[in-house]
Design an enzyme around this catalytic site. Structure first.
Site, mmCIF file in Angstrom:
data_model
loop_
_atom_site.group_PDB
_atom_site.id
_atom_site.type_symbol
_atom_site.label_atom_id
_atom_site.label_comp_id
_atom_site.label_asym_id
_atom_site.label_seq_id
_atom_site.Cartn_x
_atom_site.Cartn_y
_atom_site.Cartn_z
ATOM 1 N N THR A 140 13.909 5.141 9.896
ATOM 2 C CA THR A 140 15.012 4.194 10.128
ATOM 3 C C THR A 140 14.694 2.865 9.445
ATOM 4 O O THR A 140 13.605 2.311 9.621
ATOM 5 C CB THR A 140 15.215 3.992 11.644
ATOM 6 O OG1 THR A 140 15.485 5.271 12.221
ATOM 7 C CG2 THR A 140 16.359 3.038 11.928
ATOM 8 N N GLN B 109 0.334 -8.679 -6.632
ATOM 9 C CA GLN B 109 -0.101 -10.069 -6.837
ATOM 10 C C GLN B 109 0.778 -10.792 -7.857
ATOM 11 O O GLN B 109 0.947 -12.004 -7.792
ATOM 12 C CB GLN B 109 -1.563 -10.115 -7.297
ATOM 13 C CG GLN B 109 -2.554 -9.699 -6.231
ATOM 14 C CD GLN B 109 -2.666 -10.694 -5.087
ATOM 15 O OE1 GLN B 109 -2.408 -11.886 -5.234
ATOM 16 N NE2 GLN B 109 -3.046 -10.205 -3.922
ATOM 17 N N GLY C 26 5.824 -7.637 0.643
ATOM 18 C CA GLY C 26 6.512 -8.809 1.177
ATOM 19 C C GLY C 26 5.604 -9.989 1.468
ATOM 20 O O GLY C 26 5.904 -11.127 1.110
ATOM 21 N N THR D 43 0.838 -1.202 0.000
ATOM 22 C CA THR D 43 0.000 0.000 0.000
ATOM 23 C C THR D 43 0.875 1.254 0.000
ATOM 24 O O THR D 43 0.631 2.203 -0.759
ATOM 25 C CB THR D 43 -0.909 -0.003 1.247
ATOM 26 O OG1 THR D 43 -1.757 -1.147 1.183
ATOM 27 C CG2 THR D 43 -1.758 1.255 1.332
ATOM 28 N N CYS E 203 -17.897 -6.017 2.903
ATOM 29 C CA CYS E 203 -19.011 -5.754 3.812
ATOM 30 C C CYS E 203 -18.586 -4.628 4.745
ATOM 31 O O CYS E 203 -18.184 -4.874 5.869
ATOM 32 C CB CYS E 203 -19.364 -7.013 4.587
ATOM 33 S SG CYS E 203 -20.873 -6.822 5.522
HETATM 34 N N1 PLP Z 1 -2.198 -4.235 -4.267
HETATM 35 C C1 PLP Z 1 -2.762 -5.433 -4.450
HETATM 36 C C2 PLP Z 1 -3.102 -5.884 -5.823
HETATM 37 C C3 PLP Z 1 -3.021 -6.259 -3.358
HETATM 38 O O1 PLP Z 1 -3.578 -7.456 -3.541
HETATM 39 C C4 PLP Z 1 -2.686 -5.794 -2.057
HETATM 40 C C5 PLP Z 1 -3.014 -6.601 -0.866
HETATM 41 O O2 PLP Z 1 -3.942 -7.364 -0.850
HETATM 42 C C6 PLP Z 1 -2.075 -4.534 -1.928
HETATM 43 C C7 PLP Z 1 -1.855 -3.782 -3.055
HETATM 44 C C8 PLP Z 1 -1.683 -3.988 -0.593
HETATM 45 O O3 PLP Z 1 -0.495 -4.615 -0.116
HETATM 46 P P1 PLP Z 1 -0.155 -4.562 1.455
HETATM 47 O O4 PLP Z 1 -1.065 -5.516 2.123
HETATM 48 O O5 PLP Z 1 1.297 -4.973 1.553
HETATM 49 O O6 PLP Z 1 -0.333 -3.166 1.891
#
Ligand code: PLP
Length: 396
Positions: free
Chosen positions: A245, A187, A208, A77, A333
């Site tokens: 850090t 993914q 990760g 994210t 939901c």
């Molecule tokens: N992008 C996609 C396509 C994802 O499937 C996900 C998590 O499900 C994310 C971004 C977000 O990754 P993270 O959980 O490391 O923040």
């Protein structure tokens, strides 16, 4: 009666993967032995800095880029946020434009970031359509380009239905128009090539915990000369792109995980694809009124996703869980009322069918016996859920 099974069968690898024991082993010394702050000058600090340098080089080797183009972040994210906001801000500030092109099937890490830029900060977006198989229309991207378009963001592979997107073609188009191209490869990273020059990407996000490293660490590839305003402010870490850090053990872990993925990719893809196809064919052949969602062939090797007429996803998931099978739905939901996912809606799946989405995502520890068990249990589960739905069971 639906029989409980002895061993738990985890088919939710698209949500998260277990940390590989080799990854844990690589990380362990950086909790208790080499714990210095990598910004310092003493030997403990230098050992941490060296570990980060080594990890960065390992990641760069897998992506076919230079180490300086790799930024370590806190999650997928955050990588998406830094890429999109960082480029959008930098280009707007330079007076180059405020228009972003994206798809309707992005993860919320991408779509909510772009929405916020548009709702609160004067940006504009064009969301191009996808087809019934969840693949973005590149002609629509081309038609949406304006003089003020600064960024295109299209995911590499969809998290719900597994459809792969024509990333290299979109990247070539973006480059020919001088537009920066970001892809969310969260993914795809466990399965597809990440060679950034072949993919024509300027920014690529990895998480990760989808590739057998722990939760709470991510990577953003940033092509050299891509201007990026940092979204966090603080110290000058990561060449002024991501202050804070450095989390040395997790950085070591994600690099090790990516190396393992690259080394095992061909063999694991073949193995998981065979299991996936057995699962897909088995479900479609044994469960009436079931449909595969996503592209039939251009899809992630581990993704089998379905919709079942006359069902809602939650009871399916509950019955599967009681039988020892862990899976996911494609519905959200957030308001107390289930809603079909934005992905299925964008693909044209009708509202009721969208509520029945089931995603089974295979992983390294999935065996053929697991798939056989699912193929025994799932038809009974669907039948039971349908029996409890008078609108379906009383149909002529
Ligand atoms: N992008 C996609 C396509 C994802 O499937 C996900 C998590 O499900 C994310 C971004 C977000 O990754 P993270 O959980 O490391 O923040």
């Amino acid at each position: 009666m639906i029989m409980p099974i002895k061993r738990s069968i985890y088919l939710d690898h698209a949500a998260s993967t277990p940390t590989d024991p080799q990854v844990v082993e690589a990380m362990l010394p950086y909790f208790t032995e080499t714990y210095g702050n990598a910004s310092g000058v003493h030997s403990q600090a230098r050992a941490s800095a060296q570990a980060i340098d080594d990890a960065r080089q390992k990641v760069a080797n897998v992506l076919g880029c230079t180490a300086g183009e790799i930024v370590f972040t806190g999650c997928g994210t955050e990588s998406d946020n830094l890429a999109i906001r960082g480029v959008a801000w930098a280009k707007k500030q330079a007076g180059e434009g405020n228009h972003i092109i994206t798809s309707p099937i992005e993860h919320h890490a991408v779509s909510h970031t772009i929405d916020q830029l548009c709702d609160k900060f004067g940006f504009e977006q064009t969301v191009v359509p996808v087809d019934h198989e969840g693949v973005v229309d590149i002609k629509a991207i081309e038609a949406a380009i304006r003089p003020e378009t600064t960024l295109i963001s299209v995911m590499y592979a969809n998290n719900e239905v597994g459809s792969l997107q024509p990333i290299a073609d979109i990247g070539a188009l973006a480059r020919s128009r001088g537009i920066t191209f970001h892809t969310d490869a969260v993914q795809a990273a466990g399965y597809e090539s990440l060679r950034v020059d072949d993919l024509n990407v300027d920014l690529l996000a990895i998480s990760g915990h989808k590739i057998y490293a722990p939760k709470g660490v991510g990577i953003l590839y940033v092509r050299r000369n891509t201007r990026l305003l940092p979204t966090l402010t603080g110290g000058g870490h990561e060449e002024n792109r991501r202050p804070g850090t450095e989390n040395v053990p997790y950085i070591v872990g994600i690099a090790k995980a990516l190396e393992l993925v690259a080394a095992r990719r061909d063999e694991e893809n073949r193995r998981q694809m065979a299991l996936r196809d057995k699962l897909i064919n088995g479900v479609l052949n044994s469960i009436p009124n079931s449909q595969l969602t996503g592209h039939p062939t251009q899809r992630l090797p581990n993704n089998a996703s379905f919709i079942f007429d006359g069902c809602e996803a939650d009871p399916i998931l509950m019955h599967l869980d009681l039988a020892g099978i862990q899976a996911a739905s494609g519905s959200a939901c957030t308001t107390g009322m289930p809603e079909p996912s934005h992905v299925l809606t964008a693909m044209g799946v009708p509202y009721d069918l969208g509520l029945s989405a089931l995603r089974l995502s295979i992983g390294r520890q999935t065996t053929e016996a697991d798939i056989d068990t699912v193929l025994t249990v799932l038809p009974d589960v669907i039948q039971k859920v349908r029996q409890l739905n008078p609108a379906y069971s009383m149909r002529p």
